[in-house]
Design a protein around this motif. Structure first.
Motif, short mmCIF file in Angstrom:
data_model
loop_
_atom_site.label_atom_id
_atom_site.label_comp_id
_atom_site.label_asym_id
_atom_site.label_seq_id
_atom_site.Cartn_x
_atom_site.Cartn_y
_atom_site.Cartn_z
N SER A 1 0.82 -1.21 0.00
CA SER A 1 0.00 0.00 0.00
C SER A 1 0.86 1.26 0.00
O SER A 1 0.46 2.28 -0.56
CB SER A 1 -0.96 0.00 1.19
OG SER A 1 -0.24 -0.07 2.39
N SER A 2 2.05 1.20 0.60
CA SER A 2 2.92 2.38 0.59
C SER A 2 3.38 2.69 -0.84
O SER A 2 3.47 3.86 -1.22
CB SER A 2 4.13 2.17 1.49
OG SER A 2 4.90 1.07 1.04
N GLY A 3 3.64 1.66 -1.62
CA GLY A 3 4.02 1.87 -3.02
C GLY A 3 2.89 2.46 -3.83
O GLY A 3 3.10 3.35 -4.67
N LEU B 1 0.43 4.29 -2.58
CA LEU B 1 0.22 5.65 -2.09
C LEU B 1 1.21 6.62 -2.74
O LEU B 1 0.82 7.69 -3.21
CB LEU B 1 0.35 5.70 -0.57
CG LEU B 1 0.19 7.08 0.06
CD1 LEU B 1 -1.23 7.60 -0.16
CD2 LEU B 1 0.54 7.04 1.53
N ILE B 2 2.47 6.24 -2.80
CA ILE B 2 3.47 7.10 -3.44
C ILE B 2 3.14 7.29 -4.91
O ILE B 2 3.26 8.39 -5.46
CB ILE B 2 4.88 6.51 -3.25
CG1 ILE B 2 5.29 6.63 -1.78
CG2 ILE B 2 5.90 7.19 -4.14
CD1 ILE B 2 6.56 5.91 -1.44
N THR B 3 2.69 6.23 -5.56
CA THR B 3 2.30 6.32 -6.97
C THR B 3 1.15 7.30 -7.15
O THR B 3 1.18 8.15 -8.06
CB THR B 3 1.89 4.93 -7.49
OG1 THR B 3 2.98 4.03 -7.30
CG2 THR B 3 1.53 5.00 -8.96
N TYR B 4 0.15 7.23 -6.30
CA TYR B 4 -0.99 8.14 -6.40
C TYR B 4 -0.56 9.58 -6.11
O TYR B 4 -1.01 10.51 -6.79
CB TYR B 4 -2.11 7.73 -5.44
CG TYR B 4 -2.78 6.44 -5.84
CD1 TYR B 4 -3.16 6.20 -7.15
CD2 TYR B 4 -3.04 5.46 -4.91
CE1 TYR B 4 -3.77 5.02 -7.52
CE2 TYR B 4 -3.65 4.27 -5.26
CZ TYR B 4 -4.02 4.06 -6.57
OH TYR B 4 -4.62 2.89 -6.93
N ILE B 5 0.29 9.77 -5.11
CA ILE B 5 0.74 11.13 -4.79
C ILE B 5 1.48 11.75 -5.97
O ILE B 5 1.22 12.89 -6.36
CB ILE B 5 1.63 11.13 -3.52
CG1 ILE B 5 0.76 10.85 -2.29
CG2 ILE B 5 2.38 12.45 -3.37
CD1 ILE B 5 1.55 10.60 -1.02
N PHE B 6 2.40 10.99 -6.56
CA PHE B 6 3.13 11.52 -7.72
C PHE B 6 2.21 11.71 -8.92
O PHE B 6 2.41 12.61 -9.73
CB PHE B 6 4.33 10.65 -8.06
CG PHE B 6 5.52 10.94 -7.20
CD1 PHE B 6 6.26 12.09 -7.37
CD2 PHE B 6 5.89 10.06 -6.20
CE1 PHE B 6 7.35 12.37 -6.57
CE2 PHE B 6 6.97 10.33 -5.39
CZ PHE B 6 7.71 11.49 -5.57
N TYR C 1 17.98 16.83 -2.59
CA TYR C 1 17.69 15.50 -2.05
C TYR C 1 18.96 14.83 -1.55
O TYR C 1 18.99 14.22 -0.48
CB TYR C 1 17.01 14.65 -3.12
CG TYR C 1 16.84 13.20 -2.73
CD1 TYR C 1 15.79 12.81 -1.92
CD2 TYR C 1 17.74 12.24 -3.16
CE1 TYR C 1 15.63 11.49 -1.55
CE2 TYR C 1 17.60 10.92 -2.79
CZ TYR C 1 16.54 10.54 -1.99
OH TYR C 1 16.39 9.23 -1.62
#
Length: 140
Positions: free
Chosen positions: A68-70, A72-77, A119
């Motif tokens: 789910s973390s992967g 979530l990051i995909t959706y955020i980007f 970064y």
């Protein structure tokens, strides 16, 4: 055979890229927001999952097996990419194609060069330049 397959895929890509503009004649009376949201729904939300389901064996199993973390990051980007596309469209609308594209692409180049260096200030990696290193050296 692979060369012919490559030519065929390029043909499909060129046709898809060129046919993108076909609906412009039909929606001249629409606000640009309405046209782009309809295009976005089809090109970002409806067609990609269908195409992936039809072309990738076990696509749904891959998605279900993803952390789910992967996702979530995909959706955020994805949201950030959408905001970038929206602001690009607004910039071109208000500044014109020539000036708008020049300013926007210039900003993309600047931030694309600076953000990775920032970064690497927080997450150092050997061989990568940091922002603090860039501003403290004569070569930066």
């Amino acid at each position: 055979m692979n060369a012919l397959l490559g030519v065929f895929f390029h043909f499909i890509g060129g046709f898809a890229s060129g046919s993108f503009y076909i609906p412009f004649k039909k929606v001249k009376g629409w606000n640009w927001e309405s046209f782009w949201i309809v295009g976005g729904l089809f090109s970002w939300l409806i067609v990609p999952p269908i195409a992936a389901y039809l072309t990738i064996p076990g696509f749904m199993d891959i998605i279900k097996g993803t952390a789910s973390s992967g996702l979530l990051i995909t959706y955020i980007f994805g949201v950030l990419w959408g905001i970038g596309g929206l602001t690009y469209g607004l910039g071109v609308r208000y500044l014109g194609v020539s000036l708008g594209s020049s300013v926007i692409l210039g900003l993309c180049m600047v931030f694309g060069a600076i953000i990775p260096a920032i970064y690497y200030d927080f997450n150092p990696v050997i061989g990568k330049d940091t922002f603090s290193g860039m501003i403290s050296n004569s070569w930066g």
